[in-house]
Structure formats: C-alpha cells, structure tokens
Scaffold this active site. Sequence first.
Site, PDB file in Angstrom:
ATOM      1  CE  LYS A  13      -2.133  -1.053   3.896  1.00 39.96           C
ATOM      2  NZ  LYS A  13      -1.624  -2.389   4.268  1.00 39.96           N
ATOM      3  NE  ARG A  87      -4.740  -1.755   8.995  1.00 38.74           N
ATOM      4  CZ  ARG A  87      -3.665  -1.029   8.691  1.00 38.74           C
ATOM      5  NH1 ARG A  87      -3.732   0.028   7.933  1.00 38.74           N
ATOM      6  NH2 ARG A  87      -2.476  -1.403   9.131  1.00 38.74           N
ATOM      7  NE  ARG A 126       7.272  -2.736   6.187  1.00 40.99           N
ATOM      8  CZ  ARG A 126       5.942  -2.576   6.098  1.00 40.99           C
ATOM      9  NH1 ARG A 126       5.389  -2.155   4.980  1.00 40.99           N
ATOM     10  NH2 ARG A 126       5.188  -2.859   7.136  1.00 40.99           N
ATOM     11  NE  ARG A 159       6.060  -0.310  10.252  1.00 43.45           N
ATOM     12  CZ  ARG A 159       4.972  -0.262   9.462  1.00 43.45           C
ATOM     13  NH1 ARG A 159       5.027   0.346   8.304  1.00 43.45           N
ATOM     14  NH2 ARG A 159       3.847  -0.807   9.849  1.00 43.45           N
ATOM     15  NE  ARG A 170       1.681  -4.807  11.158  1.00 44.36           N
ATOM     16  CZ  ARG A 170       2.655  -4.524  10.294  1.00 44.36           C
ATOM     17  NH1 ARG A 170       3.863  -5.010  10.466  1.00 44.36           N
ATOM     18  NH2 ARG A 170       2.411  -3.741   9.277  1.00 44.36           N
TER      19      ARG A 170
END
Length: 213
Positions: A13, A87, A126, A159, A170
């Site tokens: 996204k 969400r 990431r 992160r 998540r």
Amino acid sequence: MNILLFGAPGAGKGTQSELLVKKLSFLQISTGDLFRAAIKNKTALGQTAQSYMDKGELVPDSVVIGMVDEVLANLNGKNFILDGFPRNVAQAEALGKILSQRQLEIGKAVFLEVPSEALLSRLTGRRVCKSCGAVYHIASKPTHKTGVCDSCGGEVIQRNDDKEDVIATRLKTYAESTAPLKQYYKSLGKLVAVDGDRNSEEVFVSIKAELGK
Ligand code: AMP
C-alpha cells in the site's frame, strides 16, 4: 477521483501510494504514517497509538476516525488516496458518513492481492528510514550502505511491528477485521482487485489502468 488502497500488511500500500503521489499528484492519507509521526513528535495521540501498534493491534476506531475526519476537512480540493484506512467495516461505515457530510466520494477501492507466504518475507525483510520514511528490503531493495538511507543519510531500522511475533498478530487482525472490506466495497460496486505479487512498477501500471489513466 479519490481512491482507497487496502490489503494485508506488506501488500504494498505504501509503495503504491508513493507512486500515485509522485506520478499522478494524489494526496496520500496514510493512517499508519500519521500515527508514526505522532509517536515521533511524542504527542498524546502518538502515545495512545503506540500501545496498540507495538502489539500489532488496531488503534481504536474512535481515535482513527477522528484523525481522518480532521485530515479530510483540510484537503484544499486535492484528489486523495486513503492508505490503510478503513481497516474494518465500522471504519468504512464511518468513512461513508464523513464523505457524504463533506460532499466527497471514493471512486474505487483498490485491493492489493498478495499470497500470505509472500507477505511474511516482505514484512520481516522490510527496513525503513527513521528520518524520511523511505522503505527498503534487505533482499529486494537493500540500501547501498548497510543501515544508512540512500535518499537522506538517515538511520535505517526495522519497524517494531515488523518483528515476527507482532507480524503474526497483524496478519490475524487483517484476516478478521480488514479482509471483510472486500465484500463491503464489492457490494457498493467500488471494488477493484489488483495482483500485488509483482514488481511495484507492474502493479502500478495495473492500478493506473483501473483508474483510467
Ligand atoms: P500500517 O503502516 O498501515 O501498516 O499501520 C501500522 C499500524 O498502525 C497498524 O498495525 C495499526 O496498529 C495502526 N493503524 C493504521 N491504520 C489504522 C486504522 N485505520 N485503524 C486502526 N489502526 C490503524
């Protein structure tokens, strides 16, 4: 046209929003980025959000809806992308009300489809720049110098919520709360599903085509 982008964590996204901003001059409204900025600035909103984000849970609807409402009140006529909001169905319904109050509309709800095996490696690999937010991946898009941002020289980190134990929560939250949005926007005739399991330029070309650009 205003659009919203949704999909699992790691579906791309943020990357696609960035391309839409750069190439088609959209305004990006990323609730995750807004929360991360609030955390960095040590605001009360940031403090509230962090306790949920660190666990991989959703920040309460009332908090995120209020924040988005404020942003949508100050658009100055720009076409926008909602990235990471809504969400869940309750947020989608609240968004519908806010938009109609402000005489705004979402043209398409773009769903980025990525198989779950790919999501895990995207998320664990990431890395992000602490200063400018540039996004890297240890395998597919490494920084030239380890730990240093190619764009601004800032520190590149993982992160907290990209660590494996948090990722599991998540992905579960996504499956339970966010995936039902596919049906929600399908029934409104706004759903567009795009294969997100390709390189970012290819995905972008498909999104552009769906937007008639
Ligand atoms: P993201 O950068 O979109 O992956 O979001 C990171 C985290 O911010 C999520 O795991 C949530 O904790 C929080 N967050 C972002 N957007 C929302 C939202 N629309 N509703 C609730 N929590 C959100």
